[in-house]
Design an enzyme around this catalytic site. Structure first.
Site, short mmCIF file in Angstrom:
data_model
loop_
_atom_site.label_atom_id
_atom_site.label_comp_id
_atom_site.label_asym_id
_atom_site.label_seq_id
_atom_site.Cartn_x
_atom_site.Cartn_y
_atom_site.Cartn_z
N MET A 126 136.17 106.19 19.60
CA MET A 126 135.82 106.23 18.18
C MET A 126 134.32 106.52 18.04
SD MET A 126 137.85 103.08 16.40
CE MET A 126 137.24 101.76 17.38
N PHE A 144 129.62 105.51 24.59
CA PHE A 144 129.94 104.10 24.90
C PHE A 144 131.43 103.91 25.18
CE2 PHE A 144 126.48 103.12 21.53
CZ PHE A 144 125.45 103.18 22.47
N GLU A 163 142.75 94.59 18.48
CA GLU A 163 141.59 94.77 19.35
C GLU A 163 140.62 93.60 19.16
OE1 GLU A 163 139.47 98.47 18.76
OE2 GLU A 163 137.77 97.81 19.96
N ARG A 164 140.42 93.21 17.91
CA ARG A 164 139.43 92.15 17.63
C ARG A 164 139.92 90.80 18.12
NH1 ARG A 164 137.91 95.34 12.16
NH2 ARG A 164 136.46 96.71 13.26
N ARG A 167 124.59 67.87 40.47
CA ARG A 167 123.12 67.99 40.47
C ARG A 167 122.48 66.66 40.07
NH1 ARG A 167 119.15 71.07 42.69
NH2 ARG A 167 117.31 71.13 41.35
N GLN A 222 121.41 61.67 28.10
CA GLN A 222 122.07 61.73 26.78
C GLN A 222 122.07 63.15 26.22
OE1 GLN A 222 120.31 60.32 23.08
NE2 GLN A 222 122.07 58.98 22.83
N LEU A 227 121.83 74.29 31.41
CA LEU A 227 122.16 73.10 32.18
C LEU A 227 122.15 73.37 33.69
CD1 LEU A 227 124.89 71.56 29.87
CD2 LEU A 227 122.79 70.41 30.62
N GLY A 273 119.74 74.99 35.00
CA GLY A 273 118.33 75.14 35.37
C GLY A 273 118.08 76.52 35.97
C1 LIG Z 1 129.75 98.12 26.55
C2 LIG Z 1 130.27 98.83 25.33
C3 LIG Z 1 131.58 99.30 25.33
C4 LIG Z 1 132.05 99.99 24.21
N1 LIG Z 1 133.31 100.52 24.25
C5 LIG Z 1 133.71 101.34 23.25
C6 LIG Z 1 134.95 102.07 23.35
O1 LIG Z 1 135.69 101.93 24.33
N2 LIG Z 1 135.27 102.92 22.34
C7 LIG Z 1 134.47 103.10 21.25
O2 LIG Z 1 134.83 103.89 20.38
N3 LIG Z 1 133.31 102.43 21.12
C8 LIG Z 1 132.90 101.57 22.10
N4 LIG Z 1 131.70 100.91 22.00
C9 LIG Z 1 130.85 101.16 20.83
C10 LIG Z 1 130.75 99.98 19.88
O3 LIG Z 1 131.98 99.78 19.21
C11 LIG Z 1 129.59 100.28 18.91
O4 LIG Z 1 128.40 100.16 19.68
C12 LIG Z 1 129.55 99.35 17.72
O5 LIG Z 1 130.64 99.60 16.86
C13 LIG Z 1 128.25 99.50 16.92
O6 LIG Z 1 127.95 100.83 16.64
P1 LIG Z 1 126.47 101.41 16.96
O7 LIG Z 1 126.19 101.06 18.38
O8 LIG Z 1 126.43 102.82 16.57
O9 LIG Z 1 125.51 100.54 16.07
P2 LIG Z 1 125.11 100.83 14.49
O10 LIG Z 1 126.33 101.11 13.75
O11 LIG Z 1 124.03 101.85 14.50
O12 LIG Z 1 124.52 99.43 14.12
C14 LIG Z 1 123.19 99.01 14.44
C15 LIG Z 1 122.96 97.65 13.76
O13 LIG Z 1 123.09 97.80 12.33
C16 LIG Z 1 124.03 96.88 11.85
N5 LIG Z 1 124.77 97.44 10.72
C17 LIG Z 1 125.34 98.66 10.61
N6 LIG Z 1 125.97 98.80 9.45
C18 LIG Z 1 125.81 97.61 8.79
C19 LIG Z 1 126.22 97.12 7.52
N7 LIG Z 1 126.97 97.84 6.69
N8 LIG Z 1 125.85 95.86 7.17
C20 LIG Z 1 125.12 95.09 8.02
N9 LIG Z 1 124.70 95.52 9.22
C21 LIG Z 1 125.04 96.75 9.60
C22 LIG Z 1 124.95 96.61 13.02
O14 LIG Z 1 125.66 95.39 12.85
C23 LIG Z 1 123.98 96.60 14.18
O15 LIG Z 1 123.37 95.33 14.26
C24 LIG Z 1 131.22 100.17 23.08
C25 LIG Z 1 129.91 99.65 23.09
C26 LIG Z 1 129.45 99.00 24.19
C27 LIG Z 1 128.02 98.49 24.17
#
Ligand SMILES: Cc1cc2nc3c(=O)[nH]c(=O)nc-3n(C[C@H](O)[C@H](O)[C@H](O)COP(=O)(O)OP(=O)(O)OC[C@H]3O[C@@H](n4cnc5c(N)ncnc54)[C@H](O)[C@@H]3O)c2cc1C
Length: 380
Positions: free
Chosen positions: A126, A157, A243-244, A269, A280, A338, A340
């Site tokens: 995506m 990604f 997925e989520r 430890r 505590q 925890l 260290g």
């Molecule tokens: C290890 C890894 C594996 C992944 N695997 C996949 C995969 O298999 N397939 C795939 O399609 N993608 C994958 N991704 C991509 C991942 O889904 C995206 O990185 C994620 O959706 C965020 O998109 P972005 O990186 O473009 O960040 P951006 O969309 O540019 O966001 C940057 C920041 O802005 C914030 N932001 C953006 N819009 C808003 C809003 N409307 N309101 C508030 N805050 C906002 C975001 O929360 C974030 O903090 C992967 C990413 C990683 C790091």
């Protein structure tokens, strides 16, 4: 999952999967982290164990279980051995549902048996360099030309990106129409013009290959379009809750495992003549983590049962993803503290959990986007 939700069959399955993870993955995982990916043989072994085919009907070589608890068990057992890199959940929870829902019978016959055995590894594409959270800005396009589509663009990604044999892609088939012009299709590795970049250098999840994918005039036969052209955005929205939830399942199981290792460490430890767990402050921290994880476990298990009953809403899946991944990172950070200085050493399990957990708040839709979904469901 709590045993009250599991039948004897689930428990037998869980025990077999646990033994597989402990024998076939845990002892080798550090080596695979260094290699930046797991070997193909592992996928084939996982296929033999039924790990890649729980939901795939028997006629296509799967177990035909139609019960999400089996997928949950697989994700939990990987998290328990602290090896969240192998992209099995990507296949089971993200890729396979698209194939089952939207492939034609002919395509199912061609593709599903190879997915079930682990011969064919799938990925979901995506995200693009300029479109992550804001998927409507996708630029990758597939334009109809006779009985096929011509695919151009790139994805970034992408988990399983180095190893995948096919990728389920979100593309624009009608770029003028915004969300209505989006479609899902399958691009296959052997198609001319499909290539990938280097394995991306991440701070964690080192055992998972993550890559950029490129498409240069790739000829996609029209039968590789999933469902109907133009319905892609709707299909994406339909599949994202699973997925989520899968991210939340990994989150709670990995944090539970981290707490177990930490309790053990706190017993062993000694400082100031006492077990460190008996201070505590430590005891209260352990109590807080135990309490919060007990609450998280109840919520996640309820979501799993609702997904099975097809009543899990998008906002509830978003709650599970955001709240549990935040909690996972908080718990693992406390557990590392925890330990260290030893917690900061890579030879300790908690160090890997710390590196690997961080991305849980980012992928699958960032936690900020999850709050948007929940907020919108409240009428704002
Ligand atoms: C290890 C890894 C594996 C992944 N695997 C996949 C995969 O298999 N397939 C795939 O399609 N993608 C994958 N991704 C991509 C991942 O889904 C995206 O990185 C994620 O959706 C965020 O998109 P972005 O990186 O473009 O960040 P951006 O969309 O540019 O966001 C940057 C920041 O802005 C914030 N932001 C953006 N819009 C808003 C809003 N409307 N309101 C508030 N805050 C906002 C975001 O929360 C974030 O903090 C992967 C990413 C990683 C790091």
């Amino acid at each position: 999952m709590q045993e009250k939700y599991l039948t004897e069959e689930h428990i037998m399955f869980r025990d077999a999967i646990r033994a597989f993870m402990e024998q076939e993955i845990e002892p080798h995982y550090e080596k695979w982290e260094k290699a930046g990916q797991v070997p193909r043989e592992l996928w084939l072994k996982a296929g033999e164990m039924g790990i890649l085919s729980t939901m795939i009907p028997e006629e296509y070589g799967g177990l035909g279980l139609e019960d999400y608890r089996y997928n949950a068990i697989i994700a939990e057992e990987l998290a328990r051995v602290n090896a969240t890199g192998p992209g099995f959940a990507i296949q089971n929870d993200i890729v396979v549902p698209y194939l089952l829902r939207y492939l034609t019978d002919e395509q199912k016959k061609r593709i599903l048996p190879k997915v079930a055995t682990g011969e064919w590894i799938g990925a979901l594409g995506m995200s693009e360099p300029a479109a992550g959270s804001d998927l409507q800005r996708l630029k990758t396009n597939a334009i109809k030309s006779g009985d096929h589509y011509i695919l151009n663009g790139s994805k970034t990604f992408i988990s399983n990106g180095m190893m995948c044999d096919f990728v389920v892609l979100a593309v624009k088939t009608n770029p003028e129409l915004g969300a209505k012009g989006m479609s899902m299709l399958i691009a296959e590795r052997t198609m001319e013009g499909f290539s990938n970049g280097e394995n991306l250098d991440k701070i964690g999840l080192k055992g998972q290959d993550t890559a950029e994918l490129f498409f240069d005039n790739v000829k996609i036969p029209e039968e590789n379009i999933l469902g109907e052209a133009g319905h892609g955005f709707y299909y994406l929205m339909n599949n994202l809750p699973q997925e989520r939830l899968s991210i939340a399942i990994t989150g709670v199981a990995n944090a539970e495992a981290a707490l177990e290792w930490t309790i053990q460490y706190c017993k062993e430890r000694i400082a100031f003549g006492k077990q460190i767990g008996s201070f505590q402050h430590s005891r209260f921290k352990l109590a807080e983590m135990h309490t919060e994880l007990t609450i998280a476990r109840s919520f996640v298990d309820e979501c799993i049962m609702q997904l099975n009953e097809k009543t899990l809403t998008a906002e509830k899946a978003a709650m599970a993803k955001y709240w549990v991944s935040d909690l996972q990172c908080k718990v693992i950070d406390n557990c590392l503290q925890l330990h260290g200085g030893y917690g900061y050493m890579n030879e300790y399990k908690i160090a890997r959990a710390f590196r690997d957990s961080r991305v849980q708040k980012i992928y699958g839709g960032t936690n900020e986007i999850m709050k948007e979904i929940i907020g919108r469901s409240m009428g704002f």
